[in-house]
Design a protein around this motif. Sequence first.
Motif, PDB file in Angstrom:
ATOM      1  N   LEU A 581       0.789  -1.161  -0.087  1.00  0.00           N
ATOM      2  CA  LEU A 581       0.087   0.031   0.107  1.00  0.00           C
ATOM      3  C   LEU A 581       0.949   1.090  -0.135  1.00  0.00           C
ATOM      4  CD1 LEU A 581      -2.850  -0.957   2.636  1.00  0.00           C
ATOM      5  CD2 LEU A 581      -2.441  -1.386   0.091  1.00  0.00           C
ATOM      6  N   VAL A 582       1.805   1.324   0.715  1.00  0.00           N
ATOM      7  CA  VAL A 582       2.583   2.505   1.213  1.00  0.00           C
ATOM      8  C   VAL A 582       3.565   2.631  -0.342  1.00  0.00           C
ATOM      9  CG1 VAL A 582       4.571   3.567   2.353  1.00  0.00           C
ATOM     10  CG2 VAL A 582       3.029   2.334   3.490  1.00  0.00           C
ATOM     11  N   ASN A 583       4.060   1.766  -0.939  1.00  0.00           N
ATOM     12  CA  ASN A 583       4.879   1.755  -1.942  1.00  0.00           C
ATOM     13  C   ASN A 583       4.087   2.132  -3.253  1.00  0.00           C
ATOM     14  OD1 ASN A 583       7.196   0.855  -0.782  1.00  0.00           O
ATOM     15  ND2 ASN A 583       7.069  -1.286  -1.555  1.00  0.00           N
ATOM     16  N   VAL A 584       2.865   1.870  -3.408  1.00  0.00           N
ATOM     17  CA  VAL A 584       1.870   2.159  -4.593  1.00  0.00           C
ATOM     18  C   VAL A 584       1.623   3.530  -4.148  1.00  0.00           C
ATOM     19  CG1 VAL A 584      -0.490   2.081  -5.485  1.00  0.00           C
ATOM     20  CG2 VAL A 584       0.748   0.055  -4.977  1.00  0.00           C
ATOM     21  N   SER A 585       1.332   4.068  -3.023  1.00  0.00           N
ATOM     22  CA  SER A 585       1.105   5.489  -3.081  1.00  0.00           C
ATOM     23  C   SER A 585       2.284   6.364  -3.201  1.00  0.00           C
ATOM     24  CB  SER A 585       0.755   5.648  -1.464  1.00  0.00           C
ATOM     25  OG  SER A 585       0.467   7.062  -1.035  1.00  0.00           O
ATOM     26  N   ALA A 586       3.531   5.934  -2.708  1.00  0.00           N
ATOM     27  CA  ALA A 586       4.681   6.660  -3.031  1.00  0.00           C
ATOM     28  C   ALA A 586       4.906   6.747  -4.440  1.00  0.00           C
ATOM     29  CB  ALA A 586       5.747   5.949  -2.225  1.00  0.00           C
ATOM     30  N   HIS A 587       4.865   5.538  -5.425  1.00  0.00           N
ATOM     31  CA  HIS A 587       4.937   5.643  -6.560  1.00  0.00           C
ATOM     32  C   HIS A 587       4.171   6.856  -7.418  1.00  0.00           C
ATOM     33  CE1 HIS A 587       5.552   4.005 -10.658  1.00  0.00           C
ATOM     34  NE2 HIS A 587       4.189   4.123 -10.803  1.00  0.00           N
ATOM     35  N   TYR A 588       3.159   6.789  -7.091  1.00  0.00           N
ATOM     36  CA  TYR A 588       2.415   8.059  -7.704  1.00  0.00           C
ATOM     37  C   TYR A 588       2.324   9.296  -7.148  1.00  0.00           C
ATOM     38  CZ  TYR A 588      -0.436   4.402 -10.333  1.00  0.00           C
ATOM     39  OH  TYR A 588      -0.744   3.531 -11.413  1.00  0.00           O
ATOM     40  N   LYS A 589       2.753   9.460  -5.959  1.00  0.00           N
ATOM     41  CA  LYS A 589       3.002  10.621  -5.428  1.00  0.00           C
ATOM     42  C   LYS A 589       4.338  11.229  -6.181  1.00  0.00           C
ATOM     43  CE  LYS A 589       3.688  12.679  -0.856  1.00  0.00           C
ATOM     44  NZ  LYS A 589       3.645  12.805   0.837  1.00  0.00           N
ATOM     45  N   ASP A 590       5.317  10.478  -6.327  1.00  0.00           N
ATOM     46  CA  ASP A 590       6.274  10.880  -7.262  1.00  0.00           C
ATOM     47  C   ASP A 590       5.906  11.282  -8.605  1.00  0.00           C
ATOM     48  OD1 ASP A 590       7.885  10.368  -5.041  1.00  0.00           O
ATOM     49  OD2 ASP A 590       8.754   8.554  -5.704  1.00  0.00           O
ATOM     50  N   MET A 591       5.164  10.530  -9.314  1.00  0.00           N
ATOM     51  CA  MET A 591       4.692  10.746 -10.437  1.00  0.00           C
ATOM     52  C   MET A 591       3.893  12.255 -10.509  1.00  0.00           C
ATOM     53  SD  MET A 591       3.633   7.509 -12.348  1.00  0.00           S
ATOM     54  CE  MET A 591       3.216   8.363 -13.746  1.00  0.00           C
ATOM     55  N   LEU A 592       2.971  12.328  -9.666  1.00  0.00           N
ATOM     56  CA  LEU A 592       2.041  13.472  -9.474  1.00  0.00           C
ATOM     57  C   LEU A 592       3.017  14.771  -9.076  1.00  0.00           C
ATOM     58  CD1 LEU A 592      -0.848  12.087  -7.585  1.00  0.00           C
ATOM     59  CD2 LEU A 592      -0.875  12.821  -9.869  1.00  0.00           C
ATOM     60  N   ALA A 593       4.217  14.488  -8.243  1.00  0.00           N
ATOM     61  CA  ALA A 593       4.923  15.916  -7.929  1.00  0.00           C
ATOM     62  C   ALA A 593       5.746  16.012  -9.352  1.00  0.00           C
ATOM     63  CB  ALA A 593       5.948  15.439  -6.859  1.00  0.00           C
ATOM     64  N   SER A 594       6.194  15.173 -10.041  1.00  0.00           N
ATOM     65  CA  SER A 594       7.050  15.634 -11.227  1.00  0.00           C
ATOM     66  C   SER A 594       6.179  15.942 -12.477  1.00  0.00           C
ATOM     67  CB  SER A 594       7.743  14.458 -11.596  1.00  0.00           C
ATOM     68  OG  SER A 594       6.949  13.208 -12.191  1.00  0.00           O
ATOM     69  N   GLY A 595       4.873  15.544 -12.341  1.00  0.00           N
ATOM     70  CA  GLY A 595       3.942  15.960 -13.664  1.00  0.00           C
ATOM     71  C   GLY A 595       3.203  17.411 -13.334  1.00  0.00           C
ATOM     72  N   ALA A 596       3.452  17.819 -12.050  1.00  0.00           N
ATOM     73  CA  ALA A 596       2.793  19.206 -11.893  1.00  0.00           C
ATOM     74  C   ALA A 596       3.499  20.446 -11.783  1.00  0.00           C
ATOM     75  CB  ALA A 596       1.956  19.128 -10.544  1.00  0.00           C
ATOM     76  N   SER A 597       3.305  21.548 -12.386  1.00  0.00           N
ATOM     77  CA  SER A 597       3.980  22.570 -12.111  1.00  0.00           C
ATOM     78  C   SER A 597       3.981  23.187 -10.673  1.00  0.00           C
ATOM     79  CB  SER A 597       3.729  23.919 -13.229  1.00  0.00           C
ATOM     80  OG  SER A 597       2.394  24.255 -13.041  1.00  0.00           O
ATOM     81  N   SER A 598       4.944  24.154 -10.411  1.00  0.00           N
ATOM     82  CA  SER A 598       4.946  24.711  -9.114  1.00  0.00           C
ATOM     83  C   SER A 598       3.522  25.431  -8.576  1.00  0.00           C
ATOM     84  CB  SER A 598       6.068  25.481  -8.731  1.00  0.00           C
ATOM     85  OG  SER A 598       6.085  26.466  -9.669  1.00  0.00           O
ATOM     86  N   LYS A 599       3.003  26.141  -9.877  1.00  0.00           N
ATOM     87  CA  LYS A 599       1.862  26.871  -9.552  1.00  0.00           C
ATOM     88  C   LYS A 599       0.415  26.284  -9.847  1.00  0.00           C
ATOM     89  CE  LYS A 599       4.133  31.115 -11.145  1.00  0.00           C
ATOM     90  NZ  LYS A 599       4.305  32.288 -12.168  1.00  0.00           N
TER      91      LYS A 599
END
Length: 659
Positions: A581-599
Amino acid sequence: MEQSPLTQQPRPEAFQAKIVQLYQELFKDHDHDEDLDSHYHSPTQTEGFWTEFFILKPARSSLRQILDPISASDLLHLYSAQTQQLFSRAVSALKPTRPSSSASASSQTQSQNKQANALDTLSVFLVSILGKKYTNPSSDIIEVLAGLDSVDHVFGEFVGALDGIVRGGSGNAGATSIEVRRKAVEVAMAVTAGAWGTGLGSYFIQRDMFPALMKLIQDSETTQDIVRPFTLVGLLANYNKFEFQNPYQMRLNDFVNEQTIQKIIRAVGEACLTLRGQYVAVQEDLPEGWSIAGTLSMIGLVRLNKHKKPVYDAETQKRMFSALPGKEAAVLLATYDFTHANKLFCHNLVTLPPLAKGDEPPFSSFLSITSYMLQHAHLSQRTTLYSHLNLMIIRLLIEDPVLCKRLCSSEPEHKHPVRLCRQRSPYLPHVAGDRVLATAVLDTMIDAVNHNLRRRLDVGLYTLCVGILLRLISYMSRSRSRLEYHWHELFRSLLSLIRFLTTYASDLKTLLGGQQGQLDTLLDLVVNTLALGLSSGESFLPTSAAYDDLFYKIVEMGDVLVKFRDVYGLKKRQSNSIDTLVNVSAHYKDMLASGASSKEKLTSVQVAEVIKQGYETLSIQAKEGLDSWERFREADERGLLKKMAREAVGDVRALVGGE
């Protein structure tokens, strides 16, 4: 007092039946200093007294009024001669007369009337006598009823006479009416429940009444005439069953008369409907469909339902719900024992169809009352115990792969309507009409999870509910059964449970100190059920959207999952798959962080799109055996089942006592 012009005797202020005079004569007050031996020469000893005593129709309420005020101590020391006489004479009256071949039907009727009167008298007598608080229950009750020297003979004849009446008579004695046989069951229930925990129950173990009770069920037509003897079987089957090999348990295991089994199951279904009706009488919860008349009624243009049910305030409802289910719920103990012991009973419980179109099949009624009890399980220890009992029945059924397949079947003839409780929010989506029975089981478990969250958590109840969810989902995953269902509600409930367990971790650890092992089991079950959904969801979830929704919820709960893992030390144990559960959440959290601009903040639609893209780079490392589970072992529930038996005993006492 005015004199009678005929007899010149004082005329009583109110008419008094002759039988009441006999009661008073038998239990008349006497001086405590009086020589007790004198009672052995009183008129109550004569044959004429006892002949008249059992010919006259009993006055049940009058006998109770005489017996109830007498204390246990006075019964033992002042009235034991009278009580022993009454009991032994009543036992003699139960024995059938052996008429000659030329005897008329009226003589047989007289014999049965005498038996009926003796049974009515015994029923009231035993309820009152056994309901008192004795210093030494076993020896004191034996002394009051028969005396230590005579108990084996008197009780042996007593149980033998009851067995013969319940069986229905035989030979020259003629057949016994259903009414008299029912009265004999009531007396047996009064003794079994009233003397629970004493040595008197052993006489019913030595004289196996199971064949007689099943014969009565075969011969009966009404629900009550079937439920009462079946309830008695449940009590007898639980008598010291963990201490020695109970013969009634063995009888349940070997019973193969399918016609009688089906009769019992239909009666249990009817009893469940009655119990549900008691909940609905407190609060009507059936969703109302839209209609012009209903709309006009809401705005006051027409008046409907002149006999509308009363609406109670919240406090009154809570008090009324806490007293439910009704005393008739004692039949559920026998239902559990038959389910645990007999595969044929299990098969018929799940598969028996309704008698007529529009009726509920018995299993739908059973699921229905289970859902009502579970929504209110937290209100009383009694409701909690009955809820546990029904959950164990469901678990036993789910653990049978053949029955689990039937419950998951989408065939039209296997789908049935199930009315589930909607008396407390949050509400699950209402499903009208026929449905796959497994989805009704899922709803029942989710409702239980949603409505019993308390700091003093009932860990046993939650372990059963989540364990049933895991077993059902495991079967669906292995069999690739994709059922149309509101899966988002199930996963949301499990994640809400994790949030609750995390928020109140310190309270739970303190309050549940002695149940830490059970709490660990619950934590593993919740985690592994969600991990199974992540690793095998494509095999049982009906659409990709349902699968995506689960990932979305896991990502959303990322921080809570990490805290949950740490606060309970889950990483140290190999019995769960929290890392999945934690790894799946972390995997997508990294993807979302890299895919979204700061604003920019991603919308839910954009997050869902990222989740779909992430499948390509995601590797779910789930532990092996997520879909495995341990089979039910009755010995593990020994303490709970003993408490449940005592609760059912109390309900039977109330039933036969007319409370």
